[in-house]
Design a protein around this motif. Structure first.
Motif, PDB file in Angstrom:
ATOM      1  N   HIS A 235       1.964   3.674   1.931  1.00 49.66           N
ATOM      2  CA  HIS A 235       1.835   2.086   2.935  1.00 49.66           C
ATOM      3  C   HIS A 235       0.667   2.315   3.299  1.00 49.66           C
ATOM      4  O   HIS A 235       0.518   1.897   4.329  1.00 49.66           O
ATOM      5  CB  HIS A 235       3.374   1.332   3.092  1.00 49.66           C
ATOM      6  N   ILE A 236      -0.691   2.687   2.447  1.00 51.39           N
ATOM      7  CA  ILE A 236      -1.343   2.257   2.981  1.00 51.39           C
ATOM      8  C   ILE A 236      -1.965   0.383   3.527  1.00 51.39           C
ATOM      9  O   ILE A 236      -3.057   0.272   4.450  1.00 51.39           O
ATOM     10  CB  ILE A 236      -2.636   2.697   3.079  1.00 51.39           C
ATOM     11  N   ASN A 237      -1.541  -0.536   2.775  1.00 55.67           N
ATOM     12  CA  ASN A 237      -1.442  -2.117   3.155  1.00 55.67           C
ATOM     13  C   ASN A 237      -0.358  -2.357   3.947  1.00 55.67           C
ATOM     14  O   ASN A 237       1.188  -2.884   3.742  1.00 55.67           O
ATOM     15  CB  ASN A 237      -1.048  -2.819   1.495  1.00 55.67           C
ATOM     16  N   LEU A 238      -0.589  -2.164   5.338  1.00 54.49           N
ATOM     17  CA  LEU A 238       0.312  -2.060   6.424  1.00 54.49           C
ATOM     18  C   LEU A 238       0.663  -3.290   6.392  1.00 54.49           C
ATOM     19  O   LEU A 238       1.904  -3.800   6.875  1.00 54.49           O
ATOM     20  CB  LEU A 238      -0.635  -1.960   7.696  1.00 54.49           C
ATOM     21  N   SER A 239       0.072  -4.211   6.282  1.00 45.38           N
ATOM     22  CA  SER A 239       0.597  -5.854   6.644  1.00 45.38           C
ATOM     23  C   SER A 239       1.179  -6.354   5.798  1.00 45.38           C
ATOM     24  O   SER A 239       2.471  -7.131   6.089  1.00 45.38           O
ATOM     25  CB  SER A 239      -0.548  -6.819   6.756  1.00 45.38           C
ATOM     26  N   GLU A 240       1.656  -5.878   4.300  1.00 50.42           N
ATOM     27  CA  GLU A 240       2.027  -6.165   3.230  1.00 50.42           C
ATOM     28  C   GLU A 240       3.169  -5.517   3.427  1.00 50.42           C
ATOM     29  O   GLU A 240       4.055  -5.180   2.102  1.00 50.42           O
ATOM     30  CB  GLU A 240       1.515  -6.348   2.517  1.00 50.42           C
ATOM     31  N   ASP A 241       3.390  -4.435   4.158  1.00 56.06           N
ATOM     32  CA  ASP A 241       4.133  -3.763   4.036  1.00 56.06           C
ATOM     33  C   ASP A 241       4.430  -1.883   2.360  1.00 56.06           C
ATOM     34  O   ASP A 241       5.642  -2.585   1.775  1.00 56.06           O
ATOM     35  CB  ASP A 241       5.202  -2.993   4.196  1.00 56.06           C
ATOM     36  N   ARG A 242       3.126  -2.548   1.385  1.00 56.09           N
ATOM     37  CA  ARG A 242       2.841  -1.210   0.093  1.00 56.09           C
ATOM     38  C   ARG A 242       1.876  -0.698  -0.067  1.00 56.09           C
ATOM     39  O   ARG A 242       1.135  -0.385   0.852  1.00 56.09           O
ATOM     40  CB  ARG A 242       3.012  -3.004  -1.143  1.00 56.09           C
ATOM     41  N   PRO A 243       2.139   0.103  -1.026  1.00 59.95           N
ATOM     42  CA  PRO A 243       0.786   0.997  -1.254  1.00 59.95           C
ATOM     43  C   PRO A 243      -0.303  -0.005  -2.035  1.00 59.95           C
ATOM     44  O   PRO A 243       0.090  -0.897  -1.815  1.00 59.95           O
ATOM     45  CB  PRO A 243       1.026   1.953  -2.048  1.00 59.95           C
ATOM     46  N   ALA A 244      -1.826   0.350  -2.167  1.00 65.79           N
ATOM     47  CA  ALA A 244      -2.803   0.361  -2.987  1.00 65.79           C
ATOM     48  C   ALA A 244      -2.502   1.467  -4.432  1.00 65.79           C
ATOM     49  O   ALA A 244      -3.626   1.535  -4.417  1.00 65.79           O
ATOM     50  CB  ALA A 244      -3.515  -0.025  -2.157  1.00 65.79           C
ATOM     51  N   LEU A 245      -1.803   0.875  -5.495  1.00 66.01           N
ATOM     52  CA  LEU A 245      -2.214   2.176  -6.108  1.00 66.01           C
ATOM     53  C   LEU A 245      -2.493   1.616  -7.768  1.00 66.01           C
ATOM     54  O   LEU A 245      -2.227   2.399  -8.823  1.00 66.01           O
ATOM     55  CB  LEU A 245      -0.342   2.272  -6.375  1.00 66.01           C
ATOM     56  N   HIS A 246      -3.525   0.762  -8.071  1.00 65.28           N
ATOM     57  CA  HIS A 246      -4.196  -0.004  -8.894  1.00 65.28           C
ATOM     58  C   HIS A 246      -5.017   2.023  -9.547  1.00 65.28           C
ATOM     59  O   HIS A 246      -4.850   1.680 -11.397  1.00 65.28           O
ATOM     60  CB  HIS A 246      -5.524  -0.578  -8.770  1.00 65.28           C
ATOM     61  N   SER A 247      -4.841   2.266  -8.955  1.00 64.83           N
ATOM     62  CA  SER A 247      -5.747   3.685  -9.611  1.00 64.83           C
ATOM     63  C   SER A 247      -4.388   4.698 -10.481  1.00 64.83           C
ATOM     64  O   SER A 247      -5.166   4.834 -11.619  1.00 64.83           O
ATOM     65  CB  SER A 247      -5.825   4.855  -8.201  1.00 64.83           C
ATOM     66  N   ALA A 248      -2.875   4.331 -10.342  1.00 64.19           N
ATOM     67  CA  ALA A 248      -2.014   4.913 -11.349  1.00 64.19           C
ATOM     68  C   ALA A 248      -2.204   4.023 -12.514  1.00 64.19           C
ATOM     69  O   ALA A 248      -1.610   4.089 -13.900  1.00 64.19           O
ATOM     70  CB  ALA A 248      -0.514   3.979 -10.963  1.00 64.19           C
TER      71      ALA A 248
END
Length: 494
Positions: A55-68
């Protein structure tokens, strides 16, 4: 500006894409320091965490998985213990099935704004220039602006009985998108399309499936994407549906493949050989050494004229922040990004780039092969490339003269990014190169590149102003409308 012995060390290659940093004026010792900064910033760990679904998008508590979304290997990508690839693969199958299903469509109206618009619009425009590319020849209309001038121009050309409408909104609440969608539905109704025809014509791409259903989109026409995909990173999802519909699923797959190949390079290459990292560090160096506040992206390919517009959102929405991930003031954040196709740009703002008082680094982007099969193509392309190389040389070295007007200061840094050719694969690789560079810069600056709170405040203020514009009474300043805006409203209402 560069010692000859360092030139070879300035050429980096990944996925057959060449990055030449020879005109960055960064010495080997300075590069060593920059890579040390990257390691102190824990950039390698950040890259690993991004691909691992942390969960590197800390402010929104979610990952950034566009690479998937472009992980054509289908190797598991875990999000909170669950592999996301089966859901991604299912959407690929549905896109391919739709490509095989559409027959006799003359017009596609793609309604979206921001990240729902720039990526697919860029790809459609760029791939249209690929010699011999298979195309269905549908008219692809991109409707983003709430200004009805754009709407009217599209509806004047489209044929309602053979039109399909793709409504793209992650939240399915974006004001411009929903209002434009309703206007297009009204146009279909007023064109004597039946309720069944309209339902058959409407498609949605969204993370808010219930809202799409409520709008009237049939379940089978709703294509999902997920909250772990930022809008500006979403062209790889069903947001890129127009690419597959216009140029075929195999070209869409090649677009994903180019991006996936660049992702694997970014994930696995050492920092010293990592193209996105090297580009990020070069820009950081120019901020530190020259205090640069802007940079230009100049593609010497007319097909990529939309690329700088896509890049503006990617960089400035991702990294245009004044506080870091810890809420502390930042030392650096995104420079202003601008650009347009060369050599047109030379006849516009290159005067400022050569002789202006501010130093503006440039990314020159060139393509080895001509982008047409015209008999003049080789000669024209040779002139295009010679201009690209000459501009970089002139900016780097400058020119001395007795007349101050004829002096070129020089020492203006630039990169050269060279694609073997421009097709779906290398377009995907180019976009992923810059996406991964934006993420690297965010890590170096300790900025969250995956939220965009700054775009919301103006939307909130627009609501009471719109209400005031509905009335005809004199508006006084209040908690929501200041004195200047009140005066402007009264001017508009007069």
């Amino acid at each position: 500006m560069q010692n000859p012995e360092n030139i070879a060390a300035s050429t980096h290659i990944a996925v057959d894409v060449v990055l030449d940093t020879a005109y960055q004026n960064i010495s080997p010792a300075q590069w060593e320091k920059l890579f040390s900064v990257a390691r102190k910033s824990k950039l390698e760990g950040f890259i690993a965490d991004m691909f691992a679904g942390k969960h590197i998008n800390l402010s929104e508590d979610r990952p950034a998985l566009h690479s998937a979304l472009r992980n054509l290997s289908k190797s598991p990508v875990m999000l909170d213990g669950k592999d996301v690839m089966p859901a991604v693969t299912e959407v690929w199958h549905r896109i391919e099935a739709l490509c095989n299903k559409w027959v006799g469509i003359t017009d596609v109206i793609h309604i979206g704004i921001g990240g729902s618009d720039f990526g697919p619009r860029l790809a459609i425009e760029a791939l249209a220039h690929v010699p011999g590319i298979a195309s269905r020849g549908m008219r692809m209309h991109f409707l983003a602006n709430i200004d009805t001038a754009e709407l009217a121009r599209i509806l004047d050309r489209a044929q309602p009985n053979s039109t399909r409408v793709i409504i793209v909104s992650k939240s399915f609440t974006t004001l411009e998108t929903t209002m434009n969608a309703k206007a297009v539905v009204n146009w279909l109704k007023n064109s004597d399309c039946t309720h069944s025809q309209i339902a058959h014509s409407l498609y949605a791409v969204t993370a808010n499936i219930p809202a799409a259903r409520e709008f009237g989109i049939a379940e089978e026409n709703i294509y999902p994407f997920w909250d772990w995909v930022g809008g500006r990173y979403s062209v790889w999802s069903a947001v890129g549906l127009p690419i597959a519909l216009q140029y075929g699923f195999k070209n869409f797959e090649q677009f994903l493949a180019g991006a996936h190949a660049m992702d694997l390079h970014f994930k696995n290459a050492p920092l010293e050989q990592n193209l996105p990292v090297i580009m990020a560090l070069a820009l950081l160096h120019q901020q530190e050494a020259m205090g640069i506040k802007a940079y230009a992206a100049i593609p010497y390919a007319d097909a990529l004229d939309w690329f700088p517009k896509w890049l503006q959102q990617l960089d400035m929405e991702s990294n245009g922040k004044s506080v870091d991930r810890d809420g502390k003031p930042v030392k650096h954040s995104s420079p202003v990004v601008f650009g347009s196709a060369g050599s047109n740009a030379q006849h516009s703002y290159f005067q400022l780039l050569h002789q202006g008082s501010d130093v503006v680094p440039i990314d020159f982007i060139a393509v080895r092969k001509p982008m047409s099969d015209r008999p003049e193509a080789v000669a024209h392309h040779r002139i295009l490339l010679s201009n690209c190389l000459a501009q970089a040389q002139a900016l780097a070295h400058g020119k001395k003269a007795e007349n101050p007007n004829d002096v070129y200061p020089g020492n203006r840094p630039s990169n050269l990014i060279l694609l073997p050719e421009l097709n779906a694969f290398y377009l995907g690789a180019l976009l992923a190169l810059y996406e991964n560079r934006a993420a690297s810069l965010g890590a170096l600056w300790n900025i969250n590149s995956f939220d965009q709170p700054g775009v919301e405040y103006g939307k909130v203020l627009a609501k009471p102003i719109e209400k005031a514009l509905l009335g005809d009474s004199h508006v006084e300043a209040n908690d929501n409308i200041d004195a200047v805006t009140a005066a402007r409203i009264n001017l508009l209402n007069s």
